[in-house]
Design an enzyme around this catalytic site. Structure first.
Site, PDB file in Angstrom:
ATOM      1  N   HIS A  71      -5.757   1.442  -3.502  1.00 17.87           N
ATOM      2  CA  HIS A  71      -4.839   0.927  -2.491  1.00 17.87           C
ATOM      3  C   HIS A  71      -4.391  -0.463  -2.903  1.00 17.87           C
ATOM      4  O   HIS A  71      -4.880  -1.022  -3.880  1.00 17.87           O
ATOM      5  CB  HIS A  71      -5.523   0.897  -1.116  1.00 17.87           C
ATOM      6  CG  HIS A  71      -6.726   0.001  -1.088  1.00 17.87           C
ATOM      7  ND1 HIS A  71      -6.755  -1.173  -0.384  1.00 17.87           N
ATOM      8  CD2 HIS A  71      -7.939   0.109  -1.685  1.00 17.87           C
ATOM      9  CE1 HIS A  71      -7.945  -1.749  -0.542  1.00 17.87           C
ATOM     10  NE2 HIS A  71      -8.683  -0.983  -1.321  1.00 17.87           N
ATOM     11  N   HIS A 110      -2.353   0.905   7.094  1.00  8.66           N
ATOM     12  CA  HIS A 110      -2.777   0.807   5.697  1.00  8.66           C
ATOM     13  C   HIS A 110      -3.087   2.204   5.177  1.00  8.66           C
ATOM     14  O   HIS A 110      -3.581   3.058   5.922  1.00  8.66           O
ATOM     15  CB  HIS A 110      -4.017  -0.092   5.580  1.00  8.66           C
ATOM     16  CG  HIS A 110      -4.374  -0.431   4.170  1.00  8.66           C
ATOM     17  ND1 HIS A 110      -3.620  -1.261   3.391  1.00  8.66           N
ATOM     18  CD2 HIS A 110      -5.408  -0.015   3.398  1.00  8.66           C
ATOM     19  CE1 HIS A 110      -4.187  -1.378   2.196  1.00  8.66           C
ATOM     20  NE2 HIS A 110      -5.266  -0.614   2.169  1.00  8.66           N
ATOM     21  N   CYS A 152       0.817  -1.222   0.000  1.00  8.69           N
ATOM     22  CA  CYS A 152       0.000   0.000   0.000  1.00  8.69           C
ATOM     23  C   CYS A 152       0.847   1.266   0.000  1.00  8.69           C
ATOM     24  O   CYS A 152       0.602   2.187  -0.786  1.00  8.69           O
ATOM     25  CB  CYS A 152      -0.996  -0.012   1.152  1.00  8.69           C
ATOM     26  SG  CYS A 152      -0.253  -0.063   2.796  1.00  8.69           S
TER      27      CYS A 152
END
Length: 175
Positions: free
Chosen positions: A147, A131, A78
């Site tokens: 992502h 994340h 990510c």
């Protein structure tokens, strides 16, 4: 040439500063002046085209498999996706999600724009950011972001999806 110089000056202001409070004050002043000069076509065109290019760069990796530490079309994580999308526009960004979560300015979710970063805590019983995604479009009640997920690789998702909505921690503006 003036557009490039202005862009480089803005990047320097965003990335430099002796202390966090100075950086926030400087950036807020810069953003305020950007808003007040919005009718100026050259200022808004430069920032919009840069944002569009960064988003296009990230979306170009859609379908690439997940690879921890990856930054290429062979595999990407990510933060690697974010780092790579910005580097392709000659914008230096931190490489890790943790460092990215401290970069730029905090933005209220109601004010999120295309090009902003969304941060999530996906570990059970944890609010620690692990994340990151890049906002690709914003419409009323619909924030879409790109992502790299561990299960499906680089993909787009909606913040309104239950999983992402409850994992959301913060949004930051870096452009």
């Amino acid at each position: 040439m003036k557009k490039i110089a202005l862009f480089l000056l803005l990047i320097t202001v965003f990335s430099c500063g002796a202390s966090k409070s100075k950086r926030v004050v400087t950036t807020k002043k810069t953003k305020t002046s950007k808003v007040s000069t919005k009718p100026n076509a050259s200022t808004s065109t430069t920032s919009n085209s840069t944002t569009d290019n960064v988003v296009k760069n990230a979306l170009a990796y859609e379908g690439v498999k997940y690879k921890y530490g990856g930054t290429t079309s062979k595999g990407m994580d990510c933060s690697g996706l974010i780092h790579t999308a910005f580097i392709q526009e000659n914008i230096k960004m931190p490489r890790t999600t943790s460092a990215l979560s401290k970069h730029g300015d905090w933005v209220d979710l109601k004010e999120v724009q295309k090009g902003d970063l969304l941060f999530f805590a996906t570990r059970k019983n944890s609010r620690n950011v692990n994340h990151v995604g890049l906002v690709t479009s914003v419409r009323p009640e619909r924030i879409e972001f790109v992502h790299s997920s561990t299960s499906k690789g680089v993909m787009t998702s909606l913040l309104s999806e239950r999983y992402w909505y409850f994992a959301f921690v913060q949004a930051r503006r870096v452009l």
